[in-house]
Design a protein around this motif. Structure first.
Motif: not given
Length: 119
Positions: A3-10
């Motif tokens: 399972a691929t997820f995108t984690t973002i620190l913005e």
């Protein structure tokens, strides 16, 4: 199946030494950092527990530590250091790092963006 997820620190704001011009060498400045990580997990999280996923605290703390540790001459070098930090977690397949210096010009921010991955 993974399972691929995108984690973002913005929009993480750090005050640090960055740049080559005399005014940049004389004083720290605001730098805005954003990170986007594509992460592969063995399966989708099923128990709603942080132990199942990447805890992005390590990225935020790592960026703050890099900013406190040294003066970077180039945004490109800073981006590479942040990308290496993120790729230190084997689950991170690809990372996009963007930095921006919002206070250099009165009418524009200047920045750098890189994409790094495995293989």
């Amino acid at each position: 199946m993974t399972a691929t997820f995108t984690t973002i620190l913005e929009g993480l704001e750090v005050v640090m030494g960055l740049g080559i011009h005399p005014q940049e060498l004389a004083a720290h400045q605001r730098v805005i950092v954003s990170v986007r990580m594509d992460i592969d997990y063995p399966a989708s999280p099923s128990e709603d527990r942080i132990e199942e996923v990447l805890d992005y605290d390590f990225v935020r703390e790592g960026i703050r530590a890099l900013a406190a540790k040294r003066h970077f001459a180039l945004q490109e070098t800073l981006c590479e250091a942040i990308a290496a930090l993120c790729l230190g977690d084997a689950r991170v397949r690809q990372v996009t790092v963007r930095t921006s210096k919002p206070d250099i010009y009165p009418d524009a921010a200047v920045g750098c963006e890189i994409v790094r991955g495995r293989g």
